[in-house]
Design an enzyme around this catalytic site. Sequence first.
Site, PDB file in Angstrom:
ATOM      1  N   ASN A   1       7.363  -3.078   6.023  1.00  0.00           N
ATOM      2  CA  ASN A   1       6.032  -2.549   6.319  1.00  0.00           C
ATOM      3  C   ASN A   1       6.273  -1.427   7.329  1.00  0.00           C
ATOM      4  O   ASN A   1       6.972  -1.635   8.313  1.00  0.00           O
ATOM      5  CB  ASN A   1       5.199  -3.709   6.895  1.00  0.00           C
ATOM      6  CG  ASN A   1       3.946  -3.276   7.624  1.00  0.00           C
ATOM      7  OD1 ASN A   1       3.509  -3.928   8.548  1.00  0.00           O
ATOM      8  ND2 ASN A   1       3.356  -2.184   7.214  1.00  0.00           N
TER       9      ASN A   1
ATOM     10  N   TRP B   1       0.903  -1.153   0.000  1.00  0.00           N
ATOM     11  CA  TRP B   1       0.000   0.000   0.000  1.00  0.00           C
ATOM     12  C   TRP B   1       0.936   1.195   0.000  1.00  0.00           C
ATOM     13  O   TRP B   1       1.633   1.455   0.981  1.00  0.00           O
ATOM     14  CB  TRP B   1      -0.884  -0.006   1.246  1.00  0.00           C
ATOM     15  CG  TRP B   1      -1.913   1.087   1.224  1.00  0.00           C
ATOM     16  CD1 TRP B   1      -3.129   1.055   0.607  1.00  0.00           C
ATOM     17  CD2 TRP B   1      -1.822   2.371   1.855  1.00  0.00           C
ATOM     18  NE1 TRP B   1      -3.795   2.243   0.816  1.00  0.00           N
ATOM     19  CE2 TRP B   1      -3.011   3.074   1.576  1.00  0.00           C
ATOM     20  CE3 TRP B   1      -0.842   3.004   2.621  1.00  0.00           C
ATOM     21  CZ2 TRP B   1      -3.254   4.357   2.035  1.00  0.00           C
ATOM     22  CZ3 TRP B   1      -1.077   4.292   3.077  1.00  0.00           C
ATOM     23  CH2 TRP B   1      -2.286   4.958   2.787  1.00  0.00           C
TER      24      TRP B   1
ATOM     25  N   HIS C   1     -26.442  25.619   9.618  1.00  0.00           N
ATOM     26  CA  HIS C   1     -25.277  26.393  10.084  1.00  0.00           C
ATOM     27  C   HIS C   1     -24.164  26.419   9.035  1.00  0.00           C
ATOM     28  O   HIS C   1     -23.025  26.723   9.371  1.00  0.00           O
ATOM     29  CB  HIS C   1     -24.774  25.824  11.412  1.00  0.00           C
ATOM     30  CG  HIS C   1     -25.798  25.924  12.493  1.00  0.00           C
ATOM     31  ND1 HIS C   1     -26.117  27.121  13.104  1.00  0.00           N
ATOM     32  CD2 HIS C   1     -26.622  24.995  13.029  1.00  0.00           C
ATOM     33  CE1 HIS C   1     -27.083  26.915  13.992  1.00  0.00           C
ATOM     34  NE2 HIS C   1     -27.408  25.630  13.964  1.00  0.00           N
TER      35      HIS C   1
ATOM     36  N   GLU D   1     -21.489   7.020   9.194  1.00  0.00           N
ATOM     37  CA  GLU D   1     -21.061   5.685   8.764  1.00  0.00           C
ATOM     38  C   GLU D   1     -21.640   5.343   7.383  1.00  0.00           C
ATOM     39  O   GLU D   1     -20.943   4.779   6.538  1.00  0.00           O
ATOM     40  CB  GLU D   1     -21.492   4.646   9.820  1.00  0.00           C
ATOM     41  CG  GLU D   1     -21.240   3.194   9.461  1.00  0.00           C
ATOM     42  CD  GLU D   1     -19.791   2.838   9.195  1.00  0.00           C
ATOM     43  OE1 GLU D   1     -18.891   3.652   9.444  1.00  0.00           O
ATOM     44  OE2 GLU D   1     -19.559   1.720   8.691  1.00  0.00           O
TER      45      GLU D   1
ATOM     46  N   LYS E   1     -19.336   4.529   4.167  1.00  0.00           N
ATOM     47  CA  LYS E   1     -19.442   3.248   3.461  1.00  0.00           C
ATOM     48  C   LYS E   1     -19.600   3.470   1.961  1.00  0.00           C
ATOM     49  O   LYS E   1     -18.951   2.819   1.161  1.00  0.00           O
ATOM     50  CB  LYS E   1     -20.645   2.488   4.032  1.00  0.00           C
ATOM     51  CG  LYS E   1     -20.511   1.008   4.074  1.00  0.00           C
ATOM     52  CD  LYS E   1     -19.897   0.438   5.329  1.00  0.00           C
ATOM     53  CE  LYS E   1     -18.503   0.892   5.564  1.00  0.00           C
ATOM     54  NZ  LYS E   1     -17.958   0.474   6.843  1.00  0.00           N
TER      55      LYS E   1
HETATM   56  C1  AGP Z   1     -14.153   0.661   7.454  1.00  0.00           C
HETATM   57  O1  AGP Z   1     -15.079   0.413   6.459  1.00  0.00           O
HETATM   58  C2  AGP Z   1     -12.921   1.240   7.014  1.00  0.00           C
HETATM   59  N1  AGP Z   1     -12.297   0.490   5.991  1.00  0.00           N
HETATM   60  C3  AGP Z   1     -11.990   1.830   8.045  1.00  0.00           C
HETATM   61  O2  AGP Z   1     -12.533   3.068   8.359  1.00  0.00           O
HETATM   62  C4  AGP Z   1     -11.710   1.062   9.351  1.00  0.00           C
HETATM   63  O3  AGP Z   1     -12.851   0.998  10.128  1.00  0.00           O
HETATM   64  C5  AGP Z   1     -10.574   1.779  10.115  1.00  0.00           C
HETATM   65  O4  AGP Z   1      -9.424   1.777   9.326  1.00  0.00           O
HETATM   66  C6  AGP Z   1     -10.287   1.157  11.459  1.00  0.00           C
HETATM   67  O5  AGP Z   1      -9.852  -0.157  11.330  1.00  0.00           O
HETATM   68  P1  AGP Z   1      -9.803  -1.103  12.606  1.00  0.00           P
HETATM   69  O6  AGP Z   1     -11.206  -1.275  13.090  1.00  0.00           O
HETATM   70  O7  AGP Z   1      -9.197  -2.374  12.110  1.00  0.00           O
HETATM   71  O8  AGP Z   1      -8.961  -0.420  13.627  1.00  0.00           O
END
Ligand code: AGP
Length: 607
Positions: free
Chosen positions: A98, A74, A502, A479, A483
């Site tokens: 990493n 990544w 606002h 959320e 998503k």
């Molecule tokens: C969720 O759909 C996301 N891909 C992302 O926000 C995720 O929730 C966040 O990176 C936290 O990950 P974790 O729960 O493994 O800590």
Amino acid sequence: MCGIVGYIGRGQAQEILLEGLKRLAYRGYDSCGIATYNSGELVLRKALGKVANLEALLNEQPAEGSVGIGHTRWATHGRPSLVNAHPIRVGACVVVHNGIIENYAELKDELLARGRVFETDTDTEVIAQLIEEGVRSGKSPEESLDEALGRLRGSYAILFFCLFKPEALFLARKDLPLVVGRGRLGLVASSDTFAIASFVEEVGYVPDGAVVVLQGESTKVFREKSGAESLTFERLLFRDMDMEKKGFKHFLLKEIFEQPLALMRTLEAYVNEDLVAFDSLTHLENKNLNDLDVVYLIGCGTAYHAAMLGKCFFREFAGVEAVSEISSEFRLRGYLNPKSCGVLISQSGETADTLAALKMLQKAGIPSFAITNVAHSTLARSTPALLTMAGPEVSVASTKAFTTQVLVLYLLALWLGLRKGRIDPLTLGSKLSTLRGLAASIDHTLNRWKEVQHLAGGLLDAKYLVYLGKGPFMPLALEGALKIKEIAYVHAEGYPAGEMKHGPIALIEPGVRVIALLDANDGVHRDKMLATIEEMRSRGAEVFLMHTGRLGKECVFPTLALPSVACPFLATISVAVTLQLLAYAVAVLKGTDVDQPRNLAKSVTVE
Ligand code: AGP
């Protein structure tokens, strides 16, 4: 981010590395590669994009050898390209990494000034250059690695081998996980136990800050504070990860539909008849809970949205102030209330900012615990943990982990409320008994799939989407927007409904679609939300109302009435599930890569 895997043993490295990389793809999929050692030669194979591309390349050009390292990337430093793909080779040394080397620019300048030539834009190359410089000057690979590590600032998990000592694999880690598995075929190292579970019987976790040298059967440890000379292994308690789609088109859809089971399993783990029990929280029970001023609920992304919902539950039932905090922001706090407790929420248990927040709490002596889905994760091994019983979540977008986190937070609020005398056993009993209808209620929600698909079709030409909610539905608005952004690449924002006037209302015009979320049983919220909806409509936005409870009014705009539920908590879960389905339906219509959306990774292990 990024996943790393290494192998040394009697088998062929290629197969093990490839299988490991497939299972690590959730950590990033910009590019991937492996390096093996074969009869005096270093063999390097790299591909852009997903591991399937590397597999195709290896089918044509196998990389033989029984020592090797692999990486799925990544991109942090340097765009995704074959040159920047790992393993990074410098002369006789080859490295996968990493993490992020914070002082790489400074080190690079220094190395360039000494005449070293760089080929990549990665921060990783400075590690390979430093090690290679060491071995070329006659130092052992161990010494060279040790000296190189002494120069690095940042976080890392590193695997490397070199032609000067090809019978050994070198490992180092700081702040990021690294595990070694021992099995019939030899030793396998990886960022994640799941990636190697099918090849090994035992696992040993590399201590933070340590270097480990794998050679033959030995696992020599250096730079370890405790003085341990070899890794300590324990039996691996699970065999493998469920990587099957089980007839679903995508993991995401499968995981959405697994929620009734995931939630019931989580419920069973902590609820027995009329009692809620959290065995791993004895360290908190020993403290006087009445002394607690505030609970910090901490997480990133979707886990942060769960924290926001948790805050609503704590304020309502637990009789204690709760605040929700984004892990990366929490770390900037100048002040921590000494009469507090920290709850770290993370599906993976590997999110770097959340782990750093935990360290900060531990340093301040504040009792903490985790809510996580992965029992062997760094988070679960660093602090007492409440496990969500969602089962492996493969798709990058979090669904069943979210709803199970929300359930655990709800149970925690009730548990604390009882202990603090805020709710009585009868009230607790009746709240718990409504939860027995959880699975059925989600099943009814999932049955609205066709209507959700219809709604999705009406969103495709939207300029952008605005999700609105109040109270516990406000975090759901955030959320829902997250998503649909991440899997359908639709520009969407979530807002508290009352905030629109606002400022954000300036954006409302024809072409904008508003998804308004409402628990119609809540009279105060209902009237205010309906007023906000009118404000949106009068400025040209098309509104879809998604509601639980009886509206009691005829609406002139489209509505999606969700099945009636026995309590506000069930309403929250029902809306959460519907928003997941909606994002999925839009993503499928748009033809995006639902399970592995662009630019993302499942586990965000860099700060
Ligand atoms: C969720 O759909 C996301 N891909 C992302 O926000 C995720 O929730 C966040 O990176 C936290 O990950 P974790 O729960 O493994 O800590």
